[in-house]
Structures are given as structure tokens and as C-alpha cells.
Design an enzyme around this catalytic site. Structure first.
Site, PDB file in Angstrom:
ATOM      1  N   ASP A  37     -15.436   4.819  10.507  1.00 48.85           N
ATOM      2  CA  ASP A  37     -15.221   3.386  10.303  1.00 48.85           C
ATOM      3  C   ASP A  37     -16.537   2.776   9.844  1.00 48.85           C
ATOM      4  OD1 ASP A  37     -12.577   3.441  11.026  1.00 48.85           O
ATOM      5  OD2 ASP A  37     -12.970   3.010  13.131  1.00 48.85           O
TER       6      ASP A  37
ATOM      7  N   GLU B 172       0.843  -1.205   0.000  1.00 49.40           N
ATOM      8  CA  GLU B 172       0.000   0.000   0.000  1.00 49.40           C
ATOM      9  C   GLU B 172       0.874   1.249   0.000  1.00 49.40           C
ATOM     10  OE1 GLU B 172      -3.140   0.156   2.973  1.00 49.40           O
ATOM     11  OE2 GLU B 172      -2.964   2.347   3.071  1.00 49.40           O
TER      12      GLU B 172
END
Ligand code: UDP
Length: 388
Positions: free
Chosen positions: A359, A311
Site C-alpha cells: 500500500d 473497473e
């Protein structure tokens, strides 16, 4: 012209990520007609997952997603659409070639300083290393971090990682980003404290398929290219895209951090021995490596095969993942919020439209709450957006 080009709906939902899918599901359940339009060629927003080639390894296309919540209501709701495995997230981080556990806990501290502290000794030990010399009201990520853990731990595990991730100095970031991680004086090394945690056994995409069952979904649709058309076909619009784009960037652009992934297949049983390995040092260009097979211990995968995903972080306001939320952003956002309140036909929700570092469980809570209010005309009881 096919039927769906003229049909009217009670709600048109723009975006099939968590906010859009939950809202659409709730509206359909309440007997309303709903159409979902989605820009990408798949549903699920950034939660989308798929099996990689013939490996039987489920890959989260936009980065590892771990479901966790303390909210009974959100947990009950999401379990209507999937079964979860019992995965508990643990994160490791590599600093100068050594592996430590994150978030900072007694194991991390003892290993880093080469000591053997007991829990009751940690606070004084950290204080003697500069923590607690803190400015009473920390105004940014760095001040907050040094106040909590001292300069050495901050520089080893947070400074470089955060600079790589956010592309700026931690002094330019809000304290709330540091607050996402607990600091522990025990050996407890679970990443989250939440009561409920796991990965959907079939990956995330089936959750969306089940939520959207019986609801028409048009993929590959750029809502903004034909906004008046869609607005003309519904009583109410639910918009989950970037809020500044909705208003044609009239007050300027909000800043977003984006990510990019490099996926590799290896003829190995195990590449790194864990699902997520962070890289704290700035001489390593990526921020973390994901190895998704470790998320599903209950599942068998193609032997001698694994997938590793590097990533990289970048600033790209056209591919938004994380709101940067700097001072200038907050001023711009306030102006868009004013415009929203003059815009009665559209409901704004989710990470992109609210410009909030939500989230998954928080998005679900927020969508349930907004849907309840919208569909019943009353404030829901109790409020369900989990704050942590
Ligand atoms: N962070 C860090 N080092 C780590 C892990 C996290 O400095 O090893 C910081 C970083 O600034 C990050 C923030 O803590 O953006 C929140 O981390 P979290 O794991 O919640 O980020 P996410 O998984 O949402 O990208």
C-alpha cells in the site's frame, strides 16, 4: 545534444511513482544530485490524479487511492507535502441486488442471514455455519476465508469477486490477500483500522510536484530502450519498474493482474451514493464502480454533475498493477533476487521492482528506509516499513 544528455548525477531514479519520488526527494535533501526519468507523460505513477473536464471532480486515473497508515513517521513525512481531508473509507458491496457493508462486520452478517445477533454471539453462529472446521494451516485464499467466515459468506462476498478480480480460482491465491481485510464482530464498518487516514485535499499529483521540486524530471523516457546510457550517467541507479523487465525476462515473466477503467460523466448530483461500490456476483462483468466526488466532501463540484468509473480486471503482464504471486512466480522472483544481489549499482524499490502488494504508506516507509541506508551508509533506526 542538450545539457541533460551529458550531465552526470549521483542518482538517476527510474520511475516517478511513490518509491521513486520519495527516494529522489530524500537524496536531494541530503545534497545529492538527482535526475528522474519517467516512461509516462506524467509523474506520480499509479497515484496520479487530475480534475476531470470542467467538473472540478478530482479523478484518480488508476483507481481510487485512500491514504492510511499507523506509522507516525510516514504520516509526518507525507504531511510535509500535502494537507489531508478527514475522509474515512467505507466500502459497500452489491450481492444479488442487495447492498451490504464491507469488510464483513456485524451489520453484514445480520443483514445477510436475516438475524439480529449481538457481538458475543457471532463466533458460535459462524462456527455453526462451517467456519473453524478449517484446515489448521490454510494454504490458500479459499481455505483461509472459509475458516474465518464460513462457506456462505465466502461464496456471497469473496468467491465471485476474487475470481473476477484475479482471473483464477481463490484456491490458487495466497492467504495473504484474504488477510488484507479485517473481519469484525462489531458494527464498525471503516475499511481500515489505521490511526491516520484521508485524501490529499488537492488530489495526489501535487504531492509528487512538491516532492520533486527542484529535481529535473524527464517524462516519456523508456529507460530499458537505452539502459546503458542512463547507467553510464550516474553513480547509482534507483529502478522502480518491473523487476523481470530489468533483467530482460531472463528467468521468465512474473504474472500481474491489471485493471481497465471506463469513465462516464452523468448529469446527476449523485450516481451511487458512495465512493466505491463493489459488485460481488460474476454475472456483473466489472468488479467495482468508483464515484470520486464522494472522496472530497469538503469541496464543491459543478452542480448536477458526477463521474462514475467502472473497473474491470484482466491479466496483462505488460500493464502491471497487482502481483499475482503464485507458486511459479515466487520461484522466478527468487532467481531475480539473486541477480539483484550481483548488481551493486542498482537499488530496486516499490511495488513493481519488489513484486510486493504494497500500500502507499508501506512504499513510503520502504523508500525512507532504503534512502536512509543508502545516503548515510548505515541501517536506519527504527525500521519504518509498516507491516499492515
Ligand atoms: N475482496 C473480496 N470482496 C470484496 C473486497 C475484497 O473478495 O468485496 C478480496 C479480493 O480478493 C481482493 C482482496 O480481498 O483482491 C483484497 O481487497 P482490497 O480491497 O485490499 O483490494 P484493493 O483495493 O487493493 O484492490
Amino acid at each position: 545534444m542538450n545539457r541533460s544528455d551529458t550531465q552526470r548525477f549521483d542518482y538517476i531514479v527510474v520511475g516517478s511513482g511513490l518509491f521513486g519520488a520519495v527516494f529522489a526527494q530524500q537524496a536531494k535533501e541530503a545534497g545529492r544530485s538527482v535526475l528522474v526519468v519517467e516512461q509516462r507523460d506524467h509523474i506520480g505513477g499509479n497515484c496520479y490524479s487530475h480534475d476531470f473536464e470542467d467538473t472540478n471532480i478530482n479523478v484518480h486515473k488508476y483507481g481510487t487511492h485512500i491514504f492510511h497508515t499507523n506509522s507516525e513517521e510516514v504520516w509526518r513525512y507525507v504531511n510535509r507535502f500535502t494537507e489531508f481531508n478527514r475522509y474515512q473509507h467505507r466500502v459497500l458491496t452489491t450481492h444479488r441486488g442487495d447492498v451490504y457493508s464491507m469488510p464483513v462486520n456485524l451489520g453484514t452478517i445480520n443483514r445477510f442471514f436475516g438475524v439480529n445477533l449481538e457481538p458475543r454471539e457471532v463466533e458460535d453462529f459462524i462456527a455453526a455455519r462451517g467456519a473453524r472446521d478449517r484446515i489448521e494451516n490454510p494454504s490458500n485464499f479459499e481455505e483461509k476465508a472459509i475458516g474465518m467466515i464460513g462457506r456462505e459468506l465466502y461464496e456471497a462476498f469473496f468467491k465471485g469477486y476474487t475470481m473476477k478480480q484475479w482471473g483464477c480460482s481463490p484456491t490458487e491465491l495466497p492467504t495473504s490477500i484474504f488477510n488484507r481485510l479485517p473481519i469484525r464482530t462489531s458494527y464498525h464498518d471503516s475499511y481500515f483500522n489505521d490511526r491516520y487516514q484521508g485524501i490529499p485535499v488537492g488530489g495526489f499529483t501535487p504531492i509528487f510536484e512538491r516532492m520533486l521540486e527542484g529535481i529535473p524530471v524527464e517524462t516519456g523516457v523508456d529507460f530499458m530502450a537505452d539502459r546503458e546510457h542512463w547507467l553510464g550517467r550516474c553513480d547509482k541507479l534507483v529502478y522502480t519498474g518491473p523487476v523481470d523487465r530489468y533483467f530482460d525476462y531472463e528467468h521468465g515473466r512474473l504474472n500481474w493482474r491489471s485493471v481497465r477503467f471506463e469513465i462516464e460523466r452523468h448529469d446527476l448530483e449523485d450516481f451511487q451514493g458512495t465512493s466505491v461500490m463493489n459488485y460481488a456476483d460474476t454475472d456483473i462483468p466489472y468488479t467495482r464502480i468508483h464515484e470520486p466526488k464522494h472522496l472530497h466532501l469538503e469541496k464543491s463540484h459543478t452542480p448536477n454533475t458526477t463521474v462514475a468509473i467502472r473497473e474491470y480486471s484482466l491479466r496483462d503482464n505488460d500493464r502491471p498493477y497487482y502481483p499475482v504471486n503464485g507458486e511459479a512466480d515466487r520461484a522466478i522472483l527468487a532467481k531475480y533476487r539473486e541477480m539483484e544481489s550481483a548488481c551493486g549499482k542498482t537499488i530496486f524499490g516499490g511495488r513493481l521492482a519488489e513484486y510486493k502488494y504494497y500500500d502507499m504508506h508501506q512504499v513510503i516507509g520502504s523508500a525512507l528506509q532504503k534512502a536512509a541506508k543508502e545516503l548515510s551508509g548505515r541501517e536506519p533506526r527504527p525500521a519504518v516499513i509498516p507491516t499492515t
